[in-house]
Design an enzyme around this catalytic site. Structure first.
Site, PDB file in Angstrom:
ATOM      1  N   CYS A  32      -4.583   2.548  -3.722  1.00 35.67           N
ATOM      2  CA  CYS A  32      -3.313   3.001  -3.123  1.00 35.67           C
ATOM      3  C   CYS A  32      -2.224   1.945  -3.286  1.00 35.67           C
ATOM      4  O   CYS A  32      -1.420   1.728  -2.363  1.00 35.67           O
ATOM      5  CB  CYS A  32      -3.484   3.348  -1.642  1.00 35.67           C
TER       6      CYS A  32
ATOM      7  N   GLN B 177      -4.298  -5.042   6.959  1.00 34.71           N
ATOM      8  CA  GLN B 177      -5.304  -5.976   6.432  1.00 34.71           C
ATOM      9  C   GLN B 177      -5.273  -7.319   7.142  1.00 34.71           C
ATOM     10  O   GLN B 177      -6.186  -8.125   6.948  1.00 34.71           O
ATOM     11  CB  GLN B 177      -5.092  -6.196   4.915  1.00 34.71           C
TER      12      GLN B 177
ATOM     13  N   HIS C  85       0.876  -1.178   0.000  1.00 31.82           N
ATOM     14  CA  HIS C  85       0.000   0.000   0.000  1.00 31.82           C
ATOM     15  C   HIS C  85       0.916   1.232   0.000  1.00 31.82           C
ATOM     16  O   HIS C  85       2.012   1.188   0.569  1.00 31.82           O
ATOM     17  CB  HIS C  85      -0.825  -0.048   1.281  1.00 31.82           C
TER      18      HIS C  85
ATOM     19  N   LYS D  18     -10.013  -0.506  10.873  1.00 36.10           N
ATOM     20  CA  LYS D  18     -10.217  -1.697  10.037  1.00 36.10           C
ATOM     21  C   LYS D  18     -10.640  -2.899  10.873  1.00 36.10           C
ATOM     22  O   LYS D  18     -10.919  -3.962  10.345  1.00 36.10           O
ATOM     23  CB  LYS D  18      -8.954  -2.019   9.244  1.00 36.10           C
TER      24      LYS D  18
ATOM     25  N   ASP E 246       3.297  -4.479   7.985  1.00 34.57           N
ATOM     26  CA  ASP E 246       2.073  -3.695   7.858  1.00 34.57           C
ATOM     27  C   ASP E 246       0.916  -4.673   8.063  1.00 34.57           C
ATOM     28  O   ASP E 246       0.642  -5.512   7.195  1.00 34.57           O
ATOM     29  CB  ASP E 246       2.038  -3.060   6.456  1.00 34.57           C
TER      30      ASP E 246
HETATM   31  N1  PMP Z   1      -1.635  -0.729   4.583  1.00 31.54           N
HETATM   32  C1  PMP Z   1      -2.596  -1.467   4.026  1.00 31.54           C
HETATM   33  C2  PMP Z   1      -2.272  -2.847   3.543  1.00 31.54           C
HETATM   34  C3  PMP Z   1      -3.887  -0.948   3.905  1.00 31.54           C
HETATM   35  O1  PMP Z   1      -4.845  -1.677   3.332  1.00 31.54           O
HETATM   36  C4  PMP Z   1      -4.149   0.353   4.392  1.00 31.54           C
HETATM   37  C5  PMP Z   1      -5.543   0.961   4.296  1.00 31.54           C
HETATM   38  N2  PMP Z   1      -6.172   0.810   3.087  1.00 31.54           N
HETATM   39  C6  PMP Z   1      -3.116   1.071   4.963  1.00 31.54           C
HETATM   40  C7  PMP Z   1      -1.863   0.506   5.048  1.00 31.54           C
HETATM   41  C8  PMP Z   1      -3.301   2.454   5.491  1.00 31.54           C
HETATM   42  O2  PMP Z   1      -4.191   2.457   6.548  1.00 31.54           O
HETATM   43  P1  PMP Z   1      -4.628   3.858   7.208  1.00 31.54           P
HETATM   44  O3  PMP Z   1      -5.212   4.656   6.093  1.00 31.54           O
HETATM   45  O4  PMP Z   1      -5.626   3.474   8.229  1.00 31.54           O
HETATM   46  O5  PMP Z   1      -3.394   4.467   7.747  1.00 31.54           O
END
Ligand code: PMP
Length: 402
Positions: free
Chosen positions: A358, A195, A115, A218, A192
């Site tokens: 993203c 997910q 991401h 999440k 990270d």
């Molecule tokens: N890493 C991953 C794999 C994600 O799916 C996301 C959110 N879509 C993020 C990071 C970023 O999360 P946040 O916007 O809550 O900081």
């Protein structure tokens, strides 16, 4: 089959088939109540009040930290830093750890499926330190070959940042193997878990990961509260990321002595209501149990995949096996832009995400510029998935292609 939707005010009161859980999950009433209860019963600025209410507010906040430490199996609650979200946790490590440690010749390893939140901080760190950013590429189904992993990790790999689960392909990465190899070469690993945390138990001690970040929103907690886990010995040596109130022991005209862990990394007034609600979300999640959560999500994912495979013109990204999707199924439809797919589904109150998610380097590597994504949580129902499939089967016809 248990009806979990009744626990979620938004789902209980609307007919939406909410299939955008990978973007943010819904909140159950017990989580909303926990945040409200904090402000109704214990509201004072935590960590500074010398009166009873202030002490209680601090206790609520620190209780939430202990709850998170147990949730991820940290050795100590001092290893749990509250952040706003995954993005902030990763930036904390990039600024505080990477900028002070890396130098030209060092390598930062990321996977192609990161991401942007787990990519841009490392691009910044590489630019500022002269280190090289290296990509570990996956196969089209989201798997990684032994050979590519072996080639990617070198004695120069000082830091590897990898997602535990791809937000596009839904596939879990071989984190354990990578962590072992990077450690053998003397580097550290940030995971990270944005997910992963909603779908599988996280054990930072068994994983032996150095840093791990996730977002409360999440996993059913409010937006604006997140977690960074870090090994105590690493956090102790790192300079603060943000400076200001609450994170100091003493300040003089010339300088400051910083507070002990974890407060050294929590500058300014904290989100104590959010932390209390995150603890409630974890209680709720664990009261349902991983077995039930996994079984329901796999059952719904199997229904999604089987139905989508029968619809002409629909292409699933990833392996197509329900055990390898973590509830996430991204897809394209021949001739139809993903934004049109999402709009057509929305007419039947089916919420899915469309765009680049993203993860533009991954999409480029897959040879597409955007895709649609349906993602389930345990509280979804076969009816939600059925409505999605019925509507998806109409998409090409509605766009004039059949
Ligand atoms: N890493 C991953 C794999 C994600 O799916 C996301 C959110 N879509 C993020 C990071 C970023 O999360 P946040 O916007 O809550 O900081």
């Amino acid at each position: 089959m248990t009806d979990y939707k009744k626990d979620f005010p938004l789902l209980a009161e609307s007919d939406i088939a909410y299939l955008d859980n990978a973007a943010t999950e819904q909140r159950p009433a017990c989580v909303l109540d926990a945040e409200r209860e904090f402000y109704e019963r214990w509201n004072a600025n935590p960590l500074r009040g010398l009166y009873e209410l202030g002490v209680e507010a601090t206790e609520q906040y620190e209780h939430a930290r202990e709850r998170v430490a147990r949730f991820v199996h940290a050795k100590s609650e001092r290893e749990i830093i509250f952040t706003r979200n995954t993005t902030e946790g990763i930036n904390l490590v990039a600024y505080s750890y990477a900028l002070s440690r890396l130098k030209p010749g060092d390598e930062i390893l990321v996977t192609i499926m990161e991401h942007h939140s787990n990519l841009l901080p490392w691009q910044m760190a590489a630019r500022q330190t002269g280190a090289t950013l290296k990509y570990l590429e996956c196969e089209p189904d989201g798997s990684f070959t032994e050979e590519k992993i072996r080639d990617a990790v070198t004695p120069h790999t000082k830091l590897a940042a990898l997602t535990l689960v791809s937000n596009v392909l839904g596939r879990a990465t071989p984190a354990e193997k990578l962590i072992g190899m990077v450690h053998e070469n003397g580097g550290v690993v940030l995971a990270d878990a944005a997910q992963a945390a909603p779908h599988m138990p996280i054990d930072v001690t068994a994983l032996d990961v150095d840093f791990l970040a996730f977002s409360g929103h999440k996993l059913m907690a409010p937006m604006g509260i997140g977690v960074l886990y870090g090994k105590q010995e690493l956090l102790e040596e790192m300079p603060p990321f943000l400076t200001g109130g609450e994170m100091i022991d003493r300040v003089t005209r010339e300088g400051a002595v910083f507070a002990e862990l974890p407060h050294k990394f929590e500058a300014g007034t904290v989100n104590a209501g959010g932390a209390a609600a995150l603890a409630a979300a974890i209680d709720y999640l664990e009261s349902i149990g991983w077995k039930e959560i996994t079984e329901r999500e796999e059952m719904l994912t199997a229904q999604l995949l089987a139905g989508m495979k029968k619809i002409p013109g629909v292409h699933i990204l990833g392996s197509g096996d329900e055990k390898e999707h973590c509830g996430i199924v991204s897809f394209t439809v021949d001739d139809v832009h993903p934004h049109d797919i999402a709009s057509i589904l929305d007419e039947a109150h089916v919420a899915v995400r469309a765009g680049h998610h993203c993860a533009q380097p991954l999409l480029e590597w897959l040879g597409i510029s955007s895709c649609a994504r349906a993602s389930v949580a345990f509280y979804n129902t076969p009816e939600d998935v059925g409505r999605f499939l019925d509507q998806l089967a109409q998409v090409r016809r509605m766009m004039g292609y059949e």
